[in-house]
Design a protein around this motif. Sequence first.
Motif, PDB file in Angstrom:
ATOM      1  N   ALA A 102      53.938  35.784  35.686  1.00  0.00           N
ATOM      2  CA  ALA A 102      53.419  36.770  36.641  1.00  0.00           C
ATOM      3  C   ALA A 102      51.907  36.981  36.466  1.00  0.00           C
ATOM      4  CB  ALA A 102      54.157  38.098  36.482  1.00  0.00           C
ATOM      5  N   MET A 103      51.415  36.805  35.227  1.00  0.00           N
ATOM      6  CA  MET A 103      49.970  36.987  35.013  1.00  0.00           C
ATOM      7  C   MET A 103      49.173  35.924  35.756  1.00  0.00           C
ATOM      8  SD  MET A 103      49.361  38.095  31.087  1.00  0.00           S
ATOM      9  CE  MET A 103      50.493  36.953  30.384  1.00  0.00           C
ATOM     10  N   GLU A 104      49.671  34.687  35.708  1.00  0.00           N
ATOM     11  CA  GLU A 104      48.966  33.598  36.402  1.00  0.00           C
ATOM     12  C   GLU A 104      48.978  33.832  37.906  1.00  0.00           C
ATOM     13  OE1 GLU A 104      50.092  29.629  34.801  1.00  0.00           O
ATOM     14  OE2 GLU A 104      50.971  30.815  33.190  1.00  0.00           O
ATOM     15  N   ASP A 105      50.109  34.300  38.414  1.00  0.00           N
ATOM     16  CA  ASP A 105      50.201  34.567  39.853  1.00  0.00           C
ATOM     17  C   ASP A 105      49.275  35.715  40.260  1.00  0.00           C
ATOM     18  OD1 ASP A 105      52.036  32.581  40.145  1.00  0.00           O
ATOM     19  OD2 ASP A 105      53.773  33.905  39.955  1.00  0.00           O
ATOM     20  N   HIS A 106      49.121  36.687  39.356  1.00  0.00           N
ATOM     21  CA  HIS A 106      48.266  37.839  39.680  1.00  0.00           C
ATOM     22  C   HIS A 106      46.819  37.417  39.936  1.00  0.00           C
ATOM     23  CE1 HIS A 106      47.104  42.007  39.857  1.00  0.00           C
ATOM     24  NE2 HIS A 106      46.145  41.780  38.987  1.00  0.00           N
ATOM     25  N   PHE A 107      46.356  36.431  39.158  1.00  0.00           N
ATOM     26  CA  PHE A 107      44.962  35.987  39.320  1.00  0.00           C
ATOM     27  C   PHE A 107      44.887  34.746  40.208  1.00  0.00           C
ATOM     28  CE2 PHE A 107      44.906  38.371  35.263  1.00  0.00           C
ATOM     29  CZ  PHE A 107      43.996  39.352  35.634  1.00  0.00           C
ATOM     30  N   ASP A 108      45.761  34.676  41.187  1.00  0.00           N
ATOM     31  CA  ASP A 108      45.768  33.552  42.124  1.00  0.00           C
ATOM     32  C   ASP A 108      45.973  34.119  43.532  1.00  0.00           C
ATOM     33  OD1 ASP A 108      45.842  31.027  43.215  1.00  0.00           O
ATOM     34  OD2 ASP A 108      47.476  30.305  41.954  1.00  0.00           O
ATOM     35  N   VAL A 109      45.774  33.250  44.522  1.00  0.00           N
ATOM     36  CA  VAL A 109      45.960  33.671  45.913  1.00  0.00           C
ATOM     37  C   VAL A 109      47.456  33.841  46.188  1.00  0.00           C
ATOM     38  CG1 VAL A 109      45.598  32.943  48.303  1.00  0.00           C
ATOM     39  CG2 VAL A 109      43.902  32.389  46.561  1.00  0.00           C
ATOM     40  N   SER A 110      47.790  34.840  47.011  1.00  0.00           N
ATOM     41  CA  SER A 110      49.178  35.011  47.442  1.00  0.00           C
ATOM     42  C   SER A 110      49.176  34.850  48.965  1.00  0.00           C
ATOM     43  CB  SER A 110      49.663  36.407  47.037  1.00  0.00           C
ATOM     44  OG  SER A 110      50.909  36.666  47.606  1.00  0.00           O
ATOM     45  N   TYR A 111      49.305  33.610  49.420  1.00  0.00           N
ATOM     46  CA  TYR A 111      49.058  33.300  50.832  1.00  0.00           C
ATOM     47  C   TYR A 111      49.883  34.150  51.803  1.00  0.00           C
ATOM     48  CZ  TYR A 111      46.063  29.382  49.701  1.00  0.00           C
ATOM     49  OH  TYR A 111      45.037  28.625  49.237  1.00  0.00           O
TER      50      TYR A 111
END
Length: 273
Positions: A61-70
């Motif tokens: 979830a940490m990696e997803d937090h600092f990534d785009v959520s299209y």
Amino acid sequence: MSKKCLFPAACYGTRFLPATKSMPKEMLPIVNKPLIQYGVEEAIEAGLTNMAIVTGRGKRAMEDHFDVSYELEHQIEGSDKEEYLKGIREIMNSCTFSYTRQIEMKGLGHAILTGEPLIGDEPFAVVLADDLCLAEEGDGVLAQMVRLYKQFRCSIVAIEEVPMDEVHKYGVIKGEMIRDDIYQISEMVEKPAAEDAPSNLAIIGRYILTPDIFDILRNTTPGVGGEIQITDALMQQAKEGCVLGYKFKGKRFDCGSIAGFIDATNYCYKMFY
Ligand code: G1P
């Protein structure tokens, strides 16, 4: 000083179960922002732009937090809700994030050593995200420490006075006071009993480390709790050269404990919302 900041973030966060059963403890929010984001913002404020995160199983979830959520971003595009993503977008535009996994939980020292391939041979900062540090005025804690590093060029740990009945939760230092807020460390003990503690000056989760710490950590035997302790490695560094303890300016909340987490939430709600 490099631009790199290491976030050891592989631990389970058992004190917050069941909340942390499938969610990283670093993603627990203080009001509407996860703890790790506060840490990253503090690092950016200190001029650091390369975030190196030591993760573990179940912590994606940490990696997803600092990534785009299209899908989400498409959904709210053009609405006033976009405002909520402004801060995180700025972070993503101004920093890089790299990740490595700690396969076995063998202590904070081991987690830091696991981050070596992301750091290399330069001095770097370490943030333990569950210690939330907020400046009351002026620079954040990490910015204060980076400034100090530029002057002294040795490893630095942030310290704070704690009540004697709490020293068993921390690494505790003793040293010679060389400025009213700086100690040259001569002794360091991880989680001592009150009667064995050299003082009530506790290490809190902000460090500047010189890269020779990695070789020391490789040769550090497990200490308290059977874990490889950064405190023991730093004691070795202090014996061979110099390690400073810095009494930072600002407020710190132990968000690894329920009481500290609630205090931080109330404080941030009053201050920022
Ligand atoms: C770690 C360190 C300890 C330090 C503390 C600060 O302990 O080992 O020296 O005082 O962080 O939060 P932990 O809280 O991971 O048990």
